[in-house]
Design an enzyme around this catalytic site. Structure first.
Site, mmCIF file in Angstrom:
data_model
loop_
_atom_site.group_PDB
_atom_site.id
_atom_site.type_symbol
_atom_site.label_atom_id
_atom_site.label_comp_id
_atom_site.label_asym_id
_atom_site.label_seq_id
_atom_site.Cartn_x
_atom_site.Cartn_y
_atom_site.Cartn_z
ATOM 1 N N LYS A 117 0.893 -1.183 0.000
ATOM 2 C CA LYS A 117 0.000 0.000 0.000
ATOM 3 C C LYS A 117 0.925 1.225 0.000
ATOM 4 O O LYS A 117 1.442 1.644 1.019
ATOM 5 C CB LYS A 117 -0.863 -0.012 1.256
ATOM 6 C CG LYS A 117 -2.155 0.789 1.187
ATOM 7 C CD LYS A 117 -2.059 2.236 0.874
ATOM 8 C CE LYS A 117 -1.720 3.135 2.046
ATOM 9 N NZ LYS A 117 -1.540 4.565 1.623
ATOM 10 N N GLY A 146 7.078 5.495 7.965
ATOM 11 C CA GLY A 146 6.290 6.727 7.906
ATOM 12 C C GLY A 146 6.494 7.529 9.171
ATOM 13 O O GLY A 146 7.507 7.388 9.861
ATOM 14 N N SER A 147 5.496 8.336 9.491
ATOM 15 C CA SER A 147 5.641 9.239 10.635
ATOM 16 C C SER A 147 5.478 8.486 11.961
ATOM 17 O O SER A 147 4.836 7.432 12.026
ATOM 18 C CB SER A 147 4.602 10.348 10.536
ATOM 19 O OG SER A 147 3.317 9.776 10.620
ATOM 20 N N GLY A 158 2.874 5.562 13.081
ATOM 21 C CA GLY A 158 3.499 4.339 13.607
ATOM 22 C C GLY A 158 2.879 3.934 14.935
ATOM 23 O O GLY A 158 2.624 2.752 15.183
ATOM 24 N N GLU A 207 9.549 1.921 11.024
ATOM 25 C CA GLU A 207 10.671 2.825 10.729
ATOM 26 C C GLU A 207 10.066 4.220 10.670
ATOM 27 O O GLU A 207 9.318 4.532 9.745
ATOM 28 C CB GLU A 207 11.297 2.483 9.363
ATOM 29 C CG GLU A 207 11.889 1.106 9.270
ATOM 30 C CD GLU A 207 13.202 0.984 10.025
ATOM 31 O OE1 GLU A 207 13.805 2.016 10.371
ATOM 32 O OE2 GLU A 207 13.621 -0.154 10.280
ATOM 33 N N CYS A 240 14.101 11.146 5.855
ATOM 34 C CA CYS A 240 13.999 10.885 7.296
ATOM 35 C C CYS A 240 15.331 11.206 7.977
ATOM 36 O O CYS A 240 15.378 11.491 9.160
ATOM 37 C CB CYS A 240 13.576 9.449 7.554
ATOM 38 S SG CYS A 240 14.559 8.272 6.646
ATOM 39 N N GLU A 299 9.663 17.070 14.005
ATOM 40 C CA GLU A 299 10.115 16.851 12.629
ATOM 41 C C GLU A 299 9.342 17.782 11.690
ATOM 42 O O GLU A 299 8.120 17.705 11.608
ATOM 43 C CB GLU A 299 9.859 15.385 12.242
ATOM 44 C CG GLU A 299 10.424 15.032 10.897
ATOM 45 C CD GLU A 299 10.159 13.579 10.511
ATOM 46 O OE1 GLU A 299 9.023 13.111 10.717
ATOM 47 O OE2 GLU A 299 11.085 12.923 10.003
#
Ligand code: NDP
Length: 496
Positions: A175, A228-229, A233, A250, A284, A385
């Site tokens: 996805k 992702g973020s 997560g 991650e 990232c 971030e």
């Protein structure tokens, strides 16, 4: 009319039954719609999970070296189409063509690396405490795996997950991010061309909150591998915890570069420019904070600003451009909101921090390189971030103070230190709280055979890339093989 794209389920391109579509816009020019993608619903997801289950029964029995050959063939097709894939990434994501080419190159290099690893999916043997008994461990596939990926490396991050998942014998449902679905579509077309059996790789398009969430919750999915973020997560971890589903996360970073007084300042400035502005700050591992020893803070800042002013912003397809747009209008608004927050909190804006008003940059998600100084560790721009070309300049009295500031952050992905003293460098390598540490190079630039991932809010302790993906995508099985005539009495008395 932009083309309409389909899901790939059980070896067939299947039109979606959903009436919701996601428009894939070129971030360098919003008038250019690259395609329309479905918001896939629960029925389509279940269809993909069923197909992946059926395929798993036979794929897991294919000898691992043969699975590796399939990955190698796929990699060769990626290499064949390097130029076209790179252009597609630039049009969809915005990064410069040169960066897109590096991304594609790393994808096919990784295919070569992983296909060779298929012959090395090793276990161990151990001595037994009993006579005539062999103990050994072997790796087994986990099952149907959901791969949920972000838009910042729309080819490479799926490959980091797909190749180890496949050589270990899993089947997958990918996805991709709704902001860059076309790169994933092309990648899966190449998998089909490479001759993969139906159901081994499936592609489902849709939003994270709709399609992604439904896929994570599906009881037929054995493992979720997510990049992702940190915010998403956490939600995925909560969802998986309810059914004790395996998951691998991650997540985000807030990476810092330390510049000490004994550093080569020219190198430190160049490193900071690369770390801050490549991929428009949307890596990232991008540098977001630069912590400079007080005695050289003035001259570093002056030189860094001079160099930053030379960055040419524009369409990434133009060879004279150094920095493309952000990936979308919503990401641009988010970056700008952080810049506004920085101003409110009292940081001093030295450069950038505005929207372009004239053509052609006003037509896309362009944002200028932006630099703050007088940034304090507690400010939102220093802690969270931003994921854009925004740099926080901070000062520290010495190495101790710099390490304190660097580590005083929820994230722990990447860090860098510029110094000419090897003792200082090794001290920093030891004490920095991050998964990746660089000495005299930018916070970006990992190599594919090294473990990749971070500590603290950057993930859940797993590492991707290198051989480390094998740990994610396989289960250990311990086998006890008795080759004596009878089971010994001692054995019957062991506790477990
Ligand atoms: P998001 O977390 O917003 O999205 C990542 C993926 O998850 C997308 O496919 C998204 O779908 C999907 N998603 C969103 N919500 C859910 C949900 N509830 N359930 C299931 N899937 C969901 O991240 P970004 O796209 O913003 O990516 C950038 C982030 O990725 C940054 O934080 C960056 O640091 C991190 N990253 C980490 C890396 C690492 O290795 N540590 C490497 C690269 C990036 P959609 O977007 O389609 O809605």
């Amino acid at each position: 009319m932009p083309p309409t794209y389909r899901n790939y389920i059980d070896g067939k391109w299947i039109p979606s039954t959903s009436c919701h579509v996601i428009r894939d816009l070129n971030p360098a020019d919003f008038r250019d719609c690259l395609g329309e993608f479905p918001e896939s619903g629960p029925d389509e997801i279940s269809q993909a999970v069923r197909a992946a289950h059926r395929a798993f029964a036979s794929w897991r029995r294919v000898p691992a070296p043969a699975r590796g050959e399939f990955v190698a063939r796929w990699g060769e097709l990626i290499a064949r189409d390097e130029e076209a894939l790179a252009r597609l990434i630039t049009m969809e994501n915005g990064k410069t063509l040169q960066e897109s080419k590096s991304e594609v190159k790393e994808a096919f290099d990784f295919a070569r690396f992983m296909s060779a690893q298929a012959r090395l999916i090793e276990g161990s043997t151990f001595p037994s405490q009993h006579e005539r008994r062999l103990l050994m461990t072997l790796r087994q596939p986990v099952g149907v795996t959901a791969l949920i990926t972000p838009w910042n490396f729309p080819i490479l991050i799926p490959c980091w997950k797909l190749f180890p998942a496949l050589i270990c014998g899993n089947t997958v449902i990918l996805k991709p991010a709704e902001e860059c679905p076309l790169a994933a579509h092309r990648l899966v077309e190449l998998a089909a061309e490479a001759g993969l059996a139906p159901g081994v790789v499936n592609l489902i398009h849709g939003s994270g909150e709709g399609t992604g969430r439904t896929l994570v919750k599906h009881p037929g999915v054995a493992l979720v591998s997510f990049t992702g973020s940190t915010e998403t997560g956490r939600r995925i971890a909560q969802e998986c915890a309810l059914s004790l589903k395996r998951h691998v996360l991650e997540l985000g970073g807030k990476n810092a570069q330390i510049v000490l007084a004994d550093a080569d300042l020219t190198e430190a400035v160049e490193g900071a420019v690369v770390g801050a502005y490549k991929t428009t700050g949307q890596r990232c591992t991008a540098t977001s904070r630069i912590i400079v020893e007080q005695t050289v803070a003035g001259s570093f800042s002056e030189r860094f600003l001079e160099r930053t002013k030379q960055i040419r912003v524009g369409n990434g397809l133009d060879a004279n451009v150094d920095m493309g747009p952000l990936v979308s209008e919503s990401r641009r608004k988010r970056v700008h909101a952080y810049v506004e927050a920085g101003r409110r909190e009292g940081a001093h804006l030295l450069l950038g921090g505005y929207f372009y008003e004239s053509e052609p940059l006003a037509q896309g998600a362009f944002y200028p390189p932006t630099v703050f100084d007088s940034v304090k560790p507690g400010m939102a721009i220093a802690r969270e971030e931003i994921f854009g070309p925004v740099i926080c300049l901070m000062e520290a009295e010495d190495l101790e103070a710099a390490l304190l500031d660097l580590n005083n952050n929820p994230y722990g992905l990447s860090a860098s230190v510029y110094t000419s003293n090897m003792h200082t460098a090794l001290e920093a390598v030891e004490r920095i709280e991050a998964g990746l540490v660089y000495i005299n190079s930018p916070t970006t630039g990992s190599e594919l055979h090294m473990p990749f991932g971070g500590v603290k809010a950057t993930g859940d302790g797993h590492r991707e890339a290198g051989r480390y993906g094998l740990n994610i995508f396989s289960e250990w099985k311990s086998a006890y093989i008795n080759y004596g005539r009878r089971v010994s009495r001692v054995e019957l008395q062991t506790p477990a």
